[in-house]
Design a protein around this motif. Structure first.
Motif, PDB file in Angstrom:
ATOM      1  N   GLY A   1      20.835 168.911  66.289  1.00  0.00           N
ATOM      2  CA  GLY A   1      20.302 168.132  65.182  1.00  0.00           C
ATOM      3  C   GLY A   1      19.830 169.013  64.036  1.00  0.00           C
ATOM      4  N   LEU A   2      19.135 170.112  64.365  1.00  0.00           N
ATOM      5  CA  LEU A   2      18.679 171.026  63.316  1.00  0.00           C
ATOM      6  C   LEU A   2      19.841 171.766  62.670  1.00  0.00           C
ATOM      7  CD1 LEU A   2      15.355 172.541  64.725  1.00  0.00           C
ATOM      8  CD2 LEU A   2      15.660 170.776  62.992  1.00  0.00           C
ATOM      9  N   VAL A   3      20.856 172.109  63.468  1.00  0.00           N
ATOM     10  CA  VAL A   3      22.048 172.732  62.890  1.00  0.00           C
ATOM     11  C   VAL A   3      22.694 171.780  61.888  1.00  0.00           C
ATOM     12  CG1 VAL A   3      24.400 173.482  63.383  1.00  0.00           C
ATOM     13  CG2 VAL A   3      22.510 174.317  64.784  1.00  0.00           C
ATOM     14  N   ASP A   4      22.865 170.529  62.272  1.00  0.00           N
ATOM     15  CA  ASP A   4      23.466 169.550  61.368  1.00  0.00           C
ATOM     16  C   ASP A   4      22.615 169.371  60.107  1.00  0.00           C
ATOM     17  OD1 ASP A   4      25.527 169.181  63.142  1.00  0.00           O
ATOM     18  OD2 ASP A   4      24.728 167.334  64.004  1.00  0.00           O
ATOM     19  N   PHE A   5      21.309 169.417  60.271  1.00  0.00           N
ATOM     20  CA  PHE A   5      20.403 169.300  59.127  1.00  0.00           C
ATOM     21  C   PHE A   5      20.682 170.420  58.124  1.00  0.00           C
ATOM     22  CE2 PHE A   5      16.528 169.679  56.722  1.00  0.00           C
ATOM     23  CZ  PHE A   5      15.985 168.402  56.666  1.00  0.00           C
TER      24      PHE A   5
ATOM     25  N   ALA B   1       0.814 171.169  67.630  1.00  0.00           N
ATOM     26  CA  ALA B   1      -0.342 171.437  68.478  1.00  0.00           C
ATOM     27  C   ALA B   1      -1.006 172.760  68.118  1.00  0.00           C
ATOM     28  CB  ALA B   1       0.090 171.438  69.945  1.00  0.00           C
ATOM     29  N   ASP B   2      -0.229 173.716  67.658  1.00  0.00           N
ATOM     30  CA  ASP B   2      -0.745 175.036  67.317  1.00  0.00           C
ATOM     31  C   ASP B   2      -0.962 175.114  65.806  1.00  0.00           C
ATOM     32  OD1 ASP B   2      -1.326 177.686  66.902  1.00  0.00           O
ATOM     33  OD2 ASP B   2       0.349 178.470  68.087  1.00  0.00           O
ATOM     34  N   PRO B   3      -2.186 175.269  65.350  1.00  0.00           N
ATOM     35  CA  PRO B   3      -2.443 175.326  63.902  1.00  0.00           C
ATOM     36  C   PRO B   3      -1.800 176.524  63.225  1.00  0.00           C
ATOM     37  CG  PRO B   3      -4.414 175.910  65.158  1.00  0.00           C
ATOM     38  CD  PRO B   3      -3.427 175.386  66.143  1.00  0.00           C
ATOM     39  N   ALA B   4      -1.388 177.540  63.997  1.00  0.00           N
ATOM     40  CA  ALA B   4      -0.737 178.710  63.418  1.00  0.00           C
ATOM     41  C   ALA B   4       0.729 178.453  63.089  1.00  0.00           C
ATOM     42  CB  ALA B   4      -0.845 179.897  64.366  1.00  0.00           C
ATOM     43  N   ASP B   5       1.268 177.341  63.589  1.00  0.00           N
ATOM     44  CA  ASP B   5       2.665 177.039  63.298  1.00  0.00           C
ATOM     45  C   ASP B   5       2.852 176.734  61.813  1.00  0.00           C
ATOM     46  OD1 ASP B   5       4.012 177.424  65.660  1.00  0.00           O
ATOM     47  OD2 ASP B   5       3.630 175.407  66.413  1.00  0.00           O
ATOM     48  N   ILE B   6       4.069 176.993  61.330  1.00  0.00           N
ATOM     49  CA  ILE B   6       4.395 176.705  59.934  1.00  0.00           C
ATOM     50  C   ILE B   6       4.312 175.198  59.700  1.00  0.00           C
ATOM     51  CG2 ILE B   6       6.223 176.817  58.188  1.00  0.00           C
ATOM     52  CD1 ILE B   6       7.288 179.289  59.629  1.00  0.00           C
ATOM     53  N   PRO B   7       3.649 174.752  58.629  1.00  0.00           N
ATOM     54  CA  PRO B   7       3.683 173.317  58.298  1.00  0.00           C
ATOM     55  C   PRO B   7       5.119 172.877  58.056  1.00  0.00           C
ATOM     56  CG  PRO B   7       2.024 174.473  56.995  1.00  0.00           C
ATOM     57  CD  PRO B   7       2.840 175.523  57.682  1.00  0.00           C
ATOM     58  N   ARG B   8       5.558 171.869  58.804  1.00  0.00           N
ATOM     59  CA  ARG B   8       6.948 171.444  58.712  1.00  0.00           C
ATOM     60  C   ARG B   8       7.046 169.932  58.586  1.00  0.00           C
ATOM     61  NH1 ARG B   8       8.058 172.828  64.122  1.00  0.00           N
ATOM     62  NH2 ARG B   8       5.797 173.189  64.156  1.00  0.00           N
ATOM     63  N   LEU B   9       8.168 169.493  57.989  1.00  0.00           N
ATOM     64  CA  LEU B   9       8.429 168.072  57.819  1.00  0.00           C
ATOM     65  C   LEU B   9       9.354 167.580  58.923  1.00  0.00           C
ATOM     66  CD1 LEU B   9       9.055 167.961  53.951  1.00  0.00           C
ATOM     67  CD2 LEU B   9       6.871 167.829  55.201  1.00  0.00           C
ATOM     68  N   ASP B  10       9.273 166.306  59.223  1.00  0.00           N
ATOM     69  CA  ASP B  10      10.028 165.672  60.303  1.00  0.00           C
ATOM     70  C   ASP B  10      11.507 165.594  59.946  1.00  0.00           C
ATOM     71  OD1 ASP B  10      11.164 164.010  62.184  1.00  0.00           O
ATOM     72  OD2 ASP B  10       9.749 162.360  61.900  1.00  0.00           O
ATOM     73  N   PRO B  11      12.381 166.352  60.644  1.00  0.00           N
ATOM     74  CA  PRO B  11      13.812 166.307  60.311  1.00  0.00           C
ATOM     75  C   PRO B  11      14.467 164.990  60.688  1.00  0.00           C
ATOM     76  CG  PRO B  11      13.489 167.581  62.307  1.00  0.00           C
ATOM     77  CD  PRO B  11      12.112 167.251  61.784  1.00  0.00           C
ATOM     78  N   GLY B  12      13.822 164.198  61.534  1.00  0.00           N
ATOM     79  CA  GLY B  12      14.383 162.923  61.930  1.00  0.00           C
ATOM     80  C   GLY B  12      14.123 161.804  60.951  1.00  0.00           C
ATOM     81  N   ASP B  13      13.284 162.059  59.948  1.00  0.00           N
ATOM     82  CA  ASP B  13      12.992 161.063  58.931  1.00  0.00           C
ATOM     83  C   ASP B  13      13.981 161.222  57.788  1.00  0.00           C
ATOM     84  OD1 ASP B  13      11.784 159.683  56.637  1.00  0.00           O
ATOM     85  OD2 ASP B  13       9.994 159.509  57.898  1.00  0.00           O
ATOM     86  N   ALA B  14      14.679 160.159  57.445  1.00  0.00           N
ATOM     87  CA  ALA B  14      15.704 160.227  56.402  1.00  0.00           C
ATOM     88  C   ALA B  14      15.130 160.710  55.075  1.00  0.00           C
ATOM     89  CB  ALA B  14      16.362 158.861  56.232  1.00  0.00           C
TER      90      ALA B  14
ATOM     91  N   THR C   1      12.984 163.090  54.678  1.00  0.00           N
ATOM     92  CA  THR C   1      12.983 164.561  54.689  1.00  0.00           C
ATOM     93  C   THR C   1      14.349 165.100  54.328  1.00  0.00           C
ATOM     94  OG1 THR C   1      11.251 164.610  56.384  1.00  0.00           O
ATOM     95  CG2 THR C   1      12.585 166.582  56.121  1.00  0.00           C
ATOM     96  N   GLN C   2      15.387 164.571  54.964  1.00  0.00           N
ATOM     97  CA  GLN C   2      16.743 165.039  54.653  1.00  0.00           C
ATOM     98  C   GLN C   2      17.065 164.850  53.186  1.00  0.00           C
ATOM     99  OE1 GLN C   2      19.724 165.954  57.243  1.00  0.00           O
ATOM    100  NE2 GLN C   2      19.718 167.090  55.312  1.00  0.00           N
ATOM    101  N   ALA C   3      16.722 163.693  52.624  1.00  0.00           N
ATOM    102  CA  ALA C   3      17.029 163.425  51.220  1.00  0.00           C
ATOM    103  C   ALA C   3      16.253 164.360  50.305  1.00  0.00           C
ATOM    104  CB  ALA C   3      16.710 161.971  50.893  1.00  0.00           C
ATOM    105  N   LEU C   4      14.972 164.548  50.602  1.00  0.00           N
ATOM    106  CA  LEU C   4      14.128 165.380  49.744  1.00  0.00           C
ATOM    107  C   LEU C   4      14.586 166.842  49.760  1.00  0.00           C
ATOM    108  CD1 LEU C   4      10.267 165.172  49.511  1.00  0.00           C
ATOM    109  CD2 LEU C   4      11.355 167.384  49.812  1.00  0.00           C
ATOM    110  N   VAL C   5      14.798 167.389  50.954  1.00  0.00           N
ATOM    111  CA  VAL C   5      15.175 168.800  51.041  1.00  0.00           C
ATOM    112  C   VAL C   5      16.591 168.996  50.499  1.00  0.00           C
ATOM    113  CG1 VAL C   5      15.384 170.796  52.556  1.00  0.00           C
ATOM    114  CG2 VAL C   5      13.616 169.091  53.001  1.00  0.00           C
ATOM    115  N   SER C   6      17.486 168.047  50.705  1.00  0.00           N
ATOM    116  CA  SER C   6      18.829 168.149  50.121  1.00  0.00           C
ATOM    117  C   SER C   6      18.756 168.196  48.603  1.00  0.00           C
ATOM    118  CB  SER C   6      19.701 166.981  50.573  1.00  0.00           C
ATOM    119  OG  SER C   6      19.977 167.048  51.957  1.00  0.00           O
TER     120      SER C   6
ATOM    121  N   LYS D   1      23.543 172.847  53.113  1.00  0.00           N
ATOM    122  CA  LYS D   1      24.615 173.663  52.533  1.00  0.00           C
ATOM    123  C   LYS D   1      25.568 172.793  51.712  1.00  0.00           C
ATOM    124  CE  LYS D   1      28.723 176.360  53.663  1.00  0.00           C
ATOM    125  NZ  LYS D   1      29.767 176.589  54.666  1.00  0.00           N
ATOM    126  N   ALA D   2      25.938 171.644  52.244  1.00  0.00           N
ATOM    127  CA  ALA D   2      26.852 170.759  51.528  1.00  0.00           C
ATOM    128  C   ALA D   2      26.247 170.302  50.206  1.00  0.00           C
ATOM    129  CB  ALA D   2      27.205 169.559  52.403  1.00  0.00           C
ATOM    130  N   ALA D   3      24.933 170.035  50.202  1.00  0.00           N
ATOM    131  CA  ALA D   3      24.278 169.623  48.960  1.00  0.00           C
ATOM    132  C   ALA D   3      24.347 170.737  47.923  1.00  0.00           C
ATOM    133  CB  ALA D   3      22.823 169.236  49.235  1.00  0.00           C
TER     134      ALA D   3
END
Length: 628
Positions: free
Chosen positions: A472-476, A410-423, A425-430, A481-483
C-alpha cells in the motif's frame, strides 16, 4: 576511453501475436563542419564531416539499419516491426550545414533523417544575431526555406518542429535564473505565469512553427523535437493536438518504451512520452561511438550527497547567496554523480515538513528556493538532482485537518505522519508533488524515511497483513511519482529503507518496508547503512552483514545505494573522516556499487573536502586522502 555525452534508449516492440524486441538508437547531431577540432572545439556539439561519414560506415558495417520517421510511427502504431538494430538520424536547430554537408552524404548513402529547424531563426532578418556556442550566428548560418523544401522533396528527410521561439531561456524564479522556455512558468517580477497562460504561449509557438513549415515545404510536421530536452506530458499533449504525435528529447538513457500500441490506455501513454536520443558531443570518432554503444550502463555507480536546503536558507539574502555559492563549489569540488536535495523545510528537526521551498497549494512557502538551487547544481556543478520529499510527514496549517489525518503514534518520537488510507491524504500530497514538478527542474525523487507504519498504527490499513501494508505504501509513492511526471517526465526514483527490515525480515510488521518490494518498485533503494543509528557495538561486522544480506536478493547490489551517516545523532558528534573512508572502502571491497551519505555539511566542510572526494567522487575515484 574517450567518452561523450550520449543518451541511449532501448525500445520494446510488442505485436499482437508474439511479442518481439527491437532496439532503436536515435542519434542527435547539430553542426557538421569540415574544420572541427579533433577534441576541444569551441562548439562542443559540432561533428566533423569526416567523423560523421565514418559513423555511417561503422553503423552499417556493424548491422545497424537506417529507418525513417514513418517506420517509427508504423511501429508505434503496431503496424510493422522495426528491423533489428534500427537507427534514426536527427539534426537539430536548422543549421545550414544540414544542407551543405549532411544532405549530400544522406543521398550518397541512401540514409533517411529528421531535420528539426527553429523556425524563428529561419525567419529572422539580416541584422539579427543568435548567440550560438562560441560565436553569434546570423541568417546565413541557418537553412533557407528553399533548401529545407528540397531536402523534404527528396523523400529522405522528414521535417520536424524545434519550436518557433522556445530555444531560449526565460526568467524562471525571483532570482532571475533563465530556464528552458518550453517548461518554465515565466516570472514577471510579481508572480508566476498561470497554467492557462503557459498553455496559450506554448500552443501559439508550436502552431506558428507548424504553419510556417506547412506553408514553405507543403507538409506539416509530424514530430516535435523539444529544445534542451525540456518538455512535459502537458506540452506533448499540446504538440499532439497540433498534429505532432511523436516527440524526442535527449534524456533517459536505457529507458524502455513499447512501440506496439495495445488499447486506449497504451495509446494515451505513448502519445505523451518522448523518445530519447544520443547527443553527439565533443566530435566523437568511431572508437568513441563504438565504445559508448557497447558500454554496460549497469556498471555505472552512483555517488550521492544528501543535502539540507535548510542550511542554504537564510533570512539575509546576501548570506543566502553566499551559502548557495558555497554549496555549488563544494559539489563541484567533490564531484558526486547525484545530489539528494531537500525540498521541504524542517526547522524543528522532527522529520516532517512544516513548510516547503517551492510554490504550492497547501503548505506555507518558507522561501521559493528549491528551483534556484536545483538549477544551479544541475548547470554549474553538473550533477543529477533528486528532490528529497516526505511521503506522509507533513504538518498542515489547518489544525483541524491535521488532527483528522494524523496517525496516532504510540511513540512521541515518531515523525508526525498523515493517514495514507485516507483519500484526502493521497490527494493533498499528490498536489504537492505536482506543484513541485510544475515549479522546478530536477531529475528524480527521493522518498523520505517517513514512509513507514507500525503494526499498532492504522490496524485496518492493508487488512492487518504486513505485506499488504508494505504494498500500500509503495503504491502511494508511485502515485506521487505519477503526479510529478505530469510536468517532469521520466523521473528516476529512490526511497529510503531502514536497515532493520533487511537484517530482520520479520520486522516488516513494524515498518511496512521490504527490500524486495523496494527493488521492484524503485530505480534505487537508499538503504540507511548507519551503524551508529542502530547502536551496534561492531560497525564493521554490522555493515558486512548488511551487504551480505542485500547481495542474496536478486539485483540487490545492482539497485541498492548504501547511505552512510556523517553524524552520530545519538552523541551529536561528527563521524571521523578516517572512519567514513574505512567504511566506504570496506563496502566497495564487498561489492557495493552505489554509495551516498547524509548529511553533507557544506557550510562546516564535513566531511572535509579531501575525504569527501576520496569517498564520493564519481569521476576520479579513488583519491588519496589530501590529493588535489
Amino acid at each position: 576511453m574517450r567518452r561523450f555525452a550520449l543518451v541511449l534508449m532501448t525500445l520494446w516492440l510488442a505485436l499482437s501475436a508474439a511479442p518481439l524486441r527491437a532496439s532503436l538508437v536515435v542519434l542527435s547531431y547539430h553542426d557538421v563542419r569540415d574544420d572541427v577540432a579533433p577534441k576541444g572545439d569551441p562548439d562542443p556539439y559540432a561533428v566533423s564531416t569526416a567523423n560523421f561519414a565514418m559513423h555511417l560506415d561503422w553503423l552499417r558495417a556493424h548491422g545497424y539499419v537506417p529507418v525513417s520517421v514513418q517506420q517509427v510511427l508504423d511501429a508505434r502504431a503496431g503496424l510493422q516491426p522495426l528491423p533489428g538494430r534500427a537507427v534514426l538520424l536527427t539534426f537539430d536547430d536548422g543549421l545550414r550545414s544540414a544542407y551543405t554537408h549532411v544532405f549530400p552524404l544522406l543521398k550518397a548513402y541512401g540514409w533517411p533523417a529528421l531535420v528539426a529547424p527553429v523556425t524563428g531563426w529561419m525567419e529572422m532578418g539580416a541584422d539579427r544575431r543568435v548567440a550560438y556556442g562560441a560565436r553569434d550566428f546570423g541568417r546565413d548560418d541557418f537553412l533557407t526555406w528553399a533548401q529545407l523544401r528540397e531536402m523534404r522533396d527528396s523523400g529522405l528527410v522528414e521535417i520536424a518542429s524545434h519550436s518557433h521561439d522556445l530555444h531560449r531561456g526565460v526568467p524562471g524564479n525571483p532570482f532571475g535564473n533563465l530556464l528552458p522556455a518550453a517548461t518554465t512558468r515565466l516570472w514577471d517580477g510579481g508572480g508566476y505565469e498561470s497554467d492557462a497562460a503557459w498553455r496559450q504561449r506554448i500552443h501559439a509557438d508550436l502552431a506558428t512553427s507548424r504553419d510556417l513549415i506547412l506553408r514553405h515545404t507543403g507538409a506539416a510536421p509530424r514530430v516535435m523535437v523539444w529544445p534542451y530536452a525540456a518538455y512535459s506530458h502537458e506540452a506533448n499533449a499540446i504538440a499532439g493536438g497540433l498534429g505532432m504525435p511523436l516527440s524526442f528529447d535527449l534524456e533517459g538513457r536505457a529507458q524502455e518504451a513499447d512501440l506496439g500500441l495495445q488499447g486506449e490506455a497504451r495509446v494515451e501513454q505513448h502519445a505523451l512520452a518522448s523518445l530519447a536520443r544520443l547527443l553527439m558531443h565533443d566530435n566523437p570518432d568511431v572508437r568513441d561511438l563504438a565504445g559508448e554503444l557497447r558500454r554496460d550502463l549497469a556498471l555505472d555507480g552512483v555517488r550521492a550527497l544528501q543535502i539540507d536546503l535548510d542550511h542554504v536558507h537564510d533570512a539575509d539574502p546576501e548570506q543566502q547567496a553566499r551559502n548557495l555559492d558555497t554549496l555549488v563549489q563544494r559539489v563541484r569540488d567533490v564531484r558526486p554523480s547525484h545530489v539528494f536535495l531537500q525540498a521541504f523545510a524542517d526547522p524543528d528537526g522532527d522529520g516532517a515538513a512544516d513548510a516547503l521551498y517551492f510554490p504550492n497549494r497547501h503548505l506555507p512557502v518558507r522561501a521559493d528556493l528549491f528551483n534556484r538551487v536545483a538549477w544551479q547544481l544541475r548547470t554549474r556543478a553538473g550533477v543529477r538532482v533528486y528532490a528529497w520529499m516526505p511521503v506522509l510527514g507533513y504538518v498542515l496549517p489547518d489544525a483541524r485537518l491535521q488532527r483528522e489525518l494524523r496517525i496516532a503514534a504510540a511513540d512521541p518520537a515518531d515523525i508526525p505522519r498523515l493517514d495514507p488510507g485516507d483519500a484526502r491524504t493521497q490527494a493533498l500530497v499528490s498536489d504537492l508533488y505536482e506543484d513541485l514538478a510544475r515549479n522546478a527542474a530536477f531529475d528524480g525523487l527521493l522518498f523520505h524515511d517517513d514512509a513507514y507504519l507500525r503494526d499498532d498504527e492504522l490496524p485496518g490499513y492493508g487488512g492487518g497483513d504486513p505485506r499488504r501494508r508494505t504494498a500500500g505504501l509503495v503504491d502511494f509513492t508511485l502515485a506521487l511519482k505519477a503526479a510529478a511526471e505530469r510536468w517532469r517526465p521520466k523521473l528516476a526514483t529512490a526511497r529510503n529503507l531502514f536497515a532493520r527490515p533487511v537484517l530482520e525480515p520479520a520486522s516488516e510488521a513494524w515498518f511496512a518496508q521490504d527490500l524486495d518490494a523496494f527493488l521492484a518498485a524503485y530505480d534505487h533503494t537508499a538503504l540507511m547503512a548507519m551503524p551508529a543509528l542502530e547502536g551496534t557495538d561492531d560497525p564493521g561486522r554490522w555493515l558486512r552483514a548488511l551487504v551480505e544480506t542485500v547481495a542474496r536478493h536478486p539485483d540487490g547490489l545492482a539497485r541498492t545505494l548504501f547511505e552512510l551517516q556523517t553524524v552520530d545523532w545519538r552523541s551529536g558528534r561528527r563521524v571521523p573522516p578516517p572512519v567514513l573512508l574505512a567504511q566506504v572502502r570496506a563496502l566497495q571491497a564487498a561489492g557495493v556499487r552505489h554509495l551516498g551519505w547524509y548529511p553533507d555539511d557544506f557550510i562546516g566542510d564535513h566531511p572535509p573536502l579531501p575525504a569527501a572526494r576520496a569517498a564520493m567522487s564519481a569521476r576520479r575515484f579513488p583519491y588519496a586522502e589530501g590529493a588535489e
